[in-house]
Design a protein around this motif. Structure first.
Motif, mmCIF file in Angstrom:
data_model
loop_
_atom_site.group_PDB
_atom_site.id
_atom_site.type_symbol
_atom_site.label_atom_id
_atom_site.label_comp_id
_atom_site.label_asym_id
_atom_site.label_seq_id
_atom_site.Cartn_x
_atom_site.Cartn_y
_atom_site.Cartn_z
ATOM 1 N N TRP A 183 -24.318 -46.372 -64.604
ATOM 2 C CA TRP A 183 -24.939 -47.447 -65.360
ATOM 3 C C TRP A 183 -23.957 -48.080 -66.340
ATOM 4 O O TRP A 183 -23.982 -49.286 -66.572
ATOM 5 C CB TRP A 183 -26.192 -46.951 -66.076
ATOM 6 N N GLU A 184 -23.103 -47.266 -66.939
ATOM 7 C CA GLU A 184 -22.118 -47.835 -67.858
ATOM 8 C C GLU A 184 -21.175 -48.780 -67.127
ATOM 9 O O GLU A 184 -20.708 -49.767 -67.696
ATOM 10 C CB GLU A 184 -21.354 -46.725 -68.578
ATOM 11 N N ILE B 98 -29.852 -56.189 -68.435
ATOM 12 C CA ILE B 98 -29.097 -55.562 -69.521
ATOM 13 C C ILE B 98 -29.963 -54.518 -70.226
ATOM 14 O O ILE B 98 -29.535 -53.386 -70.456
ATOM 15 C CB ILE B 98 -28.611 -56.611 -70.536
ATOM 16 N N ARG C 167 -30.917 -61.713 -66.500
ATOM 17 C CA ARG C 167 -29.813 -61.159 -67.289
ATOM 18 C C ARG C 167 -30.351 -60.267 -68.396
ATOM 19 O O ARG C 167 -29.933 -59.131 -68.564
ATOM 20 C CB ARG C 167 -28.987 -62.297 -67.873
ATOM 21 N N ALA D 237 -32.449 -55.085 -52.830
ATOM 22 C CA ALA D 237 -31.762 -55.793 -53.908
ATOM 23 C C ALA D 237 -30.532 -56.521 -53.360
ATOM 24 O O ALA D 237 -30.197 -57.622 -53.805
ATOM 25 C CB ALA D 237 -31.354 -54.808 -54.997
ATOM 26 N N GLU E 225 -27.593 -48.606 -57.148
ATOM 27 C CA GLU E 225 -28.788 -47.904 -56.677
ATOM 28 C C GLU E 225 -28.477 -47.056 -55.454
ATOM 29 O O GLU E 225 -29.034 -45.979 -55.264
ATOM 30 C CB GLU E 225 -29.912 -48.898 -56.380
ATOM 31 N N LEU F 110 -25.454 -64.418 -60.931
ATOM 32 C CA LEU F 110 -26.615 -63.543 -60.758
ATOM 33 C C LEU F 110 -26.569 -62.865 -59.402
ATOM 34 O O LEU F 110 -26.869 -61.686 -59.259
ATOM 35 C CB LEU F 110 -27.912 -64.340 -60.913
ATOM 36 N N ILE G 136 -29.086 -45.733 -69.678
ATOM 37 C CA ILE G 136 -27.999 -44.980 -70.292
ATOM 38 C C ILE G 136 -28.538 -44.121 -71.430
ATOM 39 O O ILE G 136 -28.200 -42.941 -71.576
ATOM 40 C CB ILE G 136 -26.899 -45.938 -70.802
ATOM 41 N N PHE H 186 -22.078 -50.577 -64.634
ATOM 42 C CA PHE H 186 -22.835 -51.763 -64.261
ATOM 43 C C PHE H 186 -23.083 -52.687 -65.443
ATOM 44 O O PHE H 186 -23.181 -53.908 -65.284
ATOM 45 C CB PHE H 186 -24.173 -51.350 -63.638
ATOM 46 N N LEU H 187 -23.193 -52.117 -66.641
ATOM 47 C CA LEU H 187 -23.584 -52.911 -67.815
ATOM 48 C C LEU H 187 -22.737 -54.170 -67.998
ATOM 49 O O LEU H 187 -23.291 -55.264 -68.176
ATOM 50 C CB LEU H 187 -23.541 -52.030 -69.070
ATOM 51 N N ILE I 255 -23.362 -62.110 -66.390
ATOM 52 C CA ILE I 255 -24.148 -63.184 -65.786
ATOM 53 C C ILE I 255 -24.143 -64.364 -66.739
ATOM 54 O O ILE I 255 -24.548 -64.252 -67.881
ATOM 55 C CB ILE I 255 -25.605 -62.750 -65.553
ATOM 56 N N ALA I 256 -23.664 -65.496 -66.260
ATOM 57 C CA ALA I 256 -23.574 -66.642 -67.167
ATOM 58 C C ALA I 256 -23.968 -67.942 -66.478
ATOM 59 O O ALA I 256 -23.859 -68.050 -65.266
ATOM 60 C CB ALA I 256 -22.160 -66.768 -67.687
ATOM 61 N N VAL J 224 -24.609 -69.095 -71.641
ATOM 62 C CA VAL J 224 -26.045 -68.846 -71.761
ATOM 63 C C VAL J 224 -26.441 -68.725 -73.222
ATOM 64 O O VAL J 224 -25.773 -68.096 -74.008
ATOM 65 C CB VAL J 224 -26.399 -67.542 -71.021
ATOM 66 N N ALA K 167 -23.822 -56.832 -65.682
ATOM 67 C CA ALA K 167 -25.071 -57.515 -66.061
ATOM 68 C C ALA K 167 -24.790 -58.515 -67.179
ATOM 69 O O ALA K 167 -25.307 -59.630 -67.188
ATOM 70 C CB ALA K 167 -26.100 -56.490 -66.502
ATOM 71 N N LYS K 168 -23.932 -58.105 -68.121
ATOM 72 C CA LYS K 168 -23.634 -58.996 -69.242
ATOM 73 C C LYS K 168 -22.848 -60.215 -68.791
ATOM 74 O O LYS K 168 -22.875 -61.256 -69.437
ATOM 75 C CB LYS K 168 -22.854 -58.241 -70.314
ATOM 76 N N LEU L 283 -25.957 -54.339 -58.523
ATOM 77 C CA LEU L 283 -27.099 -53.474 -58.784
ATOM 78 C C LEU L 283 -27.437 -52.669 -57.536
ATOM 79 O O LEU L 283 -27.712 -51.472 -57.586
ATOM 80 C CB LEU L 283 -28.310 -54.301 -59.223
ATOM 81 N N LEU M 200 -26.662 -58.887 -58.787
ATOM 82 C CA LEU M 200 -27.685 -58.234 -57.967
ATOM 83 C C LEU M 200 -27.038 -57.380 -56.883
ATOM 84 O O LEU M 200 -27.497 -56.279 -56.577
ATOM 85 C CB LEU M 200 -28.622 -59.267 -57.346
ATOM 86 N N HIS N 119 -27.613 -68.646 -57.525
ATOM 87 C CA HIS N 119 -26.785 -68.684 -58.723
ATOM 88 C C HIS N 119 -25.698 -67.633 -58.547
ATOM 89 O O HIS N 119 -25.979 -66.441 -58.409
ATOM 90 C CB HIS N 119 -27.637 -68.382 -59.950
#
Lengths: 388, 529
Positions: free
Chosen positions: B518-519, A361, A357, B354, B377, B366, A368, B521-522, B528-529, A2, B525-526, B373, B370, B363
């Motif tokens: 959240w940490e 992020i 994305r 979600a 949640e 993604l 956080i 999950f981060l 996703i390509a 990306v 999220a990153k 995510l 999701l 995709h």
């Protein structure tokens, strides 16, 4: 892989648009559009122009009605600025003024102003993105009406009225439910479009639902923040009556709750901006993609009809040339729509993935950050309260 | 609720006491914690080890919450004489003996207001003007050896249909000599608690003791339980009640006089308790009581007491203000509990949505993000739910207790006014008798004079006695109130300080978990390509 520069739509320096400023006058919002361009089609290289929300809608509608763009995904129109929330709150504030303490009132007023600002930010962002979608698209950026929108130094109101009379909003008046039936009913030969159809129909309802649920979640966060506010106020009242060391303790507690409120508010508004707004936008964009499929399906239906007409004409031996011409045109139109449609839908998916994305992020990083801030606030306060 | 179930699960291997503790509510532990933090309290003997603060353990940072209420400082709790919510407070002078239909629904009949019964350990206390935390010798001594733990647990439904009721196990563990055994378990139902309270109120309130109010009745809540609804709301209702009953008992025994009261001892120890004639919310007796309360209120207004002591005037005003403010705070906290629950529900609902969106997304990367995510949640919604329980049991219920306590405190001040009025009335009567005596000289026939004079002299003596008694009573109640109020304020400050810390700690825990989720999950999220 990306691109790291994600959805920044102001990539192309030849036409750069942003909305640096907006004025809220009672019901109307006046956006200041700022343009920087190297294109010769524009008279000046840098200029600003004031526009209202209705002007955006006019621009969107003229583009939708333009036959030439039938094979493109038309950027969704920005929604009307909605200040209902803050307005209601302002009303409540006025009514409840007598039952609140001075501090509480000042706090709520501050909160109200912040909310107003948040709505403001949202609406500016979404109007800006609309223009940027247009300016970054090879075909839309050349659109005559787009240029008028950007350059015309007079009020567009007169033009808007004329346009309405001309087109009569014909596209918009069509019953949308017909879309789904037509799209799903058409027999699809192209595997690509078949997949897209299935995907879009399903995705569209799911994303609508997700948007609604995200909105409810954000609202609950805001309610919790409100409660912290009231608790803080109530503690201050009790503190005021105590003339002991306990008073300091209570005041400190009230302060903690006030800070918690601010943090909770930030969590709510960041969540809204990154998550809910993202979902809202793509709900509209998915609809625009569906509209493209619809137009293509109609073109296919037209083509099939033209075939039938041609067969009939050949049988009757009458008007064959006309029918042949008609059939050729329909096929051409359909092929054009299919070709550009494929391109559009492919880039749409890429755009969607990138946007999700980026926003996911950013949202996560903000969550956080806020949680860490909350924690240090709380731990610090616990220490102070314990040492008292 | 689930955090409680989780805890139960963990402690299954422990002995029965621990499984009783299983259903501790946080407020309860908090109450005990407030006691153990009192610096003056010397640790008594055995406290059960390894007891875990329920909520804290759910937070994965178990603290040993010692269960003992070793601190003797009595909480000053007021009689709920004027509590409009409590039609069961029998102290209203009327002793109604209206009996009713079903044998189970006996009208409430306390032992009657019995001013003649003096509680066991009332002895003239040391300097009441000393409002410092020092206690008198008796209490100081008791504090050293005060050791009692009480738990209310194992709610069980007895019977069927509308005649059904819940029975709770009340376990007392103590080393105090006034108890016949170290450990005793009895079964009690809600009306038994109410019966205990009405007895204590009738014995002690008129002396200015703040008797802790019993938990409130709830027709709606109980009906659901009777009807046999096993849903979450009736389970929550029973837990709420169980917790309230436990707090009630602990507050009651914290009061040194009440702890030694025979009714309290009997309540905690005897296996068979005489069926407390009880608490028919809408009985004829209930209505009669309400009428009498109203009369009392009117009465109050016509007593214009000459307040010679500014302290009382000031305190009364303070409590009026505190009442208003506490109610407001309580209302805000209740609103928080409600909204937090909503947040939990809405987050869960979003999580599902979600997940559906993730399934629909074509995709791959993604789609995966999701779904993740959605999982985050879901965990967060559970977090919010747990937090709402903390909101509720830590703060909301405690505030509710204090709102009722304040009403009781105000009632005690009213008792003092009544005592004053009684004294004044006696003085008036005495005066009249003396005037009558004077008139006698001129009025009666000579042969009847002697008899009449004797009679009137007797009456005068009687009323002189009553005046003296009235004055003594008034002074005594004033003394008692000063002391009770002092204790109350001390306890209030202590309770609040402890609650707030506990509550903030619960919030810290929630934030810690949020960071963790959240940490985690981060990177997803990153990716996703």
């Amino acid at each position: 892989m990306v691109r790291s520069v994600s959805v920044d739509l102001n990539n192309d320096a030849s036409l750069v648009i942003d909305i640096p400023d907006a004025l809220c006058e009672r019901d109307k919002v006046k956006f200041t559009i700022h343009i920087k361009t190297t294109l010769s089609s524009f008279q000046k290289s840098e200029f600003s122009v004031p526009r209202q929300h209705e002007d955006f809608i006019w621009l969107h509608d003229t583009i939708v009605e333009t036959e030439e763009y039938a094979g493109l995904i038309i950027p969704p129109a920005p929604p009307k600025p909605d200040f209902e929330g803050p307005r209601e709150k302002m009303h409540k504030l006025g009514e409840g003024e007598s039952s609140m303490t001075k501090e509480e009132y000042a706090k709520m007023k501050q909160e109200l102003e912040a909310e107003y600002l948040a709505v403001f930010k949202k609406t500016v962002q979404v109007h800006e993105v609309f223009l940027q979608r247009l300016s970054s698209h090879p075909m839309f950026r050349k659109d005559r009406n787009f240029q008028i929108f950007l350059e015309y130094d007079q009020d567009l109101t007169v033009r808007r009225k004329n346009a309405k009379e001309m087109f009569g909003g014909f596209f918009k008046n069509m019953v949308k439910s017909a879309d789904e039936v037509l799209i799903s009913g058409v027999k699809e030969v192209d595997e690509f479009f078949e997949q897209e159809k299935i995907f879009l129909l399903d995705y569209s309802s799911k994303i609508k639902d997700a948007t609604a649920k995200a909105e409810k979640m954000t609202r609950s966060h805001k309610n919790v923040a409100d409660d912290y506010n009231h608790i803080s106020g109530a503690m201050n009242s009790i503190a005021a009556d105590n003339n002991t060391a306990f008073k300091k303790h209570l005041e400190k507690c009230a302060e903690v709750f006030e800070k918690l409120r601010k943090l909770e508010d930030r969590v709510a508004s960041d969540q809204e901006l990154k998550l809910t707004e993202l979902l809202r936008y793509y709900t509209r964009d998915i609809q625009a993609a569906k509209d493209l499929l619809y137009r293509r399906a109609r073109a296919l239906a037209d083509y099939e009809n033209s075939n039938k007409t041609l067969d009939k004409a050949r049988l009757k031996g009458k008007d064959i040339a006309q029918a042949e011409e008609n059939q050729k045109q329909c096929l051409r139109k359909f092929d054009k729509l299919s070709e550009s449609g494929k391109k559009e839908l492919t880039s749409f998916k890429a755009r969607r993935v990138v946007a999700f994305r980026k926003n996911l992020i950013e949202m996560t990083e903000l969550e956080i950050k806020h949680a860490k801030n909350s924690m240090s606030l709380l731990q610090g306060s616990i220490e102070i309260l314990n040492s008292n | 609720m689930s955090c409680m179930r989780r805890f139960c699960h963990e402690t299954q291997s422990h002995d029965s006491l621990h499984s009783c503790m299983c259903r501790r509510s946080v407020a309860l532990l908090l109450l005990k914690m407030s006691e153990e933090r009192d610096p003056a309290a010397l640790s008594g003997s055995a406290q059960t080890e390894g007891e875990e603060d329920l909520f804290v353990s759910a937070m994965e940072s178990p603290e040993a919450a010692r269960l003992s209420a070793e601190d003797i400082s009595p909480s000053s709790n007021g009689p709920r004489d004027d509590d409009p919510d409590d039609p069961d407070d029998l102290f209203a002078e009327a002793t109604e003996e209206v009996s009713l239909d079903s044998p189970e629904r006996q009208p409430i009949l306390s032992d009657g207001p019995s001013p003649a019964i003096t509680p066991v350990t009332i002895s003239p206390r040391v300097d009441v003007f000393d409002r410092s935390p020092d206690l008198d010798e008796d209490e100081e001594e008791n504090r050293d050896t005060f050791d009692i733990q009480i738990s209310v647990s194992d709610p069980e439904k007895v019977g069927d249909g509308m005649n059904a009721y819940m029975v709770y196990k009340v376990m007392t563990k103590t080393s105090l000599s006034i108890f016949s055994r170290d450990e005793v378990c009895v079964k009690r139902r809600f009306s038994d608690f109410l019966g205990l309270h009405s007895k204590l109120a009738s014995k002690y309130m008129h002396m200015g003791y703040i008797v802790p109010p019993a938990p409130e009745k709830s027709i709606v809540g109980m009906t659901k339980v009777k009807v046999g609804k096993e849903d979450l709301s009736s389970v929550e209702f029973v837990e709420k009640r169980r917790s309230a009953l436990e707090r009630y008992l602990l507050r009651t025994v914290k009061h040194p006089a009440l702890l030694k009261d025979p009714d309290v001892l009997q309540f905690l120890e005897s296996s068979e308790l005489p069926r407390a004639v009880s608490t028919q919310a809408l009985s004829g007796a209930g209505i009669l009581r309400m009428v009498n309360k109203a009369a009392d209120a009117v009465n109050k207004m016509t007593i214009k007491m000459n307040e010679s002591d500014a302290w009382f005037e000031e305190k009364q005003q303070q409590f009026e203000n505190l009442d208003v403010q506490l109610r407001k705070l309580h209302a805000s906290v209740e609103s928080l509990v409600c909204h937090r629950k909503e947040l939990s529900v809405n987050t869960a609902s979003f999580a599902k949505s979600a997940a559906m969106l993730g399934n629909s997304e074509d995709h791959t990367a993604l789609s995966r993000a999701l779904s993740q995510l959605a999982e985050v949640e879901e965990k967060i919604d559970q977090l919010h739910q747990d937090q709402s329980y903390a909101d509720f049991y830590l703060i909301s219920e405690l505030l509710g207790d204090y709102v009722r306590l304040i009403t009781a405190v105000k009632g005690v001040f009213d008792q003092r006014m009544k005592a004053w009025a009684k004294w004044q009335d006696a003085q008036v009567m005495l005066q009249r008798k003396r005037e009558a005596e004077a008139k006698l000289q001129y009025a009666s026939k000579p042969d009847k004079l002697q008899q009449a004079t004797d009679e009137i002299r007797e009456e005068i003596e009687e009323w002189e006695g009553k005046v003296q008694q009235g004055e003594r009573d008034f002074e005594q109640i004033s003394k008692n109130i000063r002391r009770e109020v002092g204790r109350f304020e001390k306890d209030r400050v202590k309770d609040f300080r402890v609650v707030i810390i506990k509550y903030l700690e619960s919030l810290v825990h929630t934030q810690q978990q949020l960071i963790k989720y959240w940490e985690a999950f981060l990177p997803e999220a990153k990716a996703i390509a």
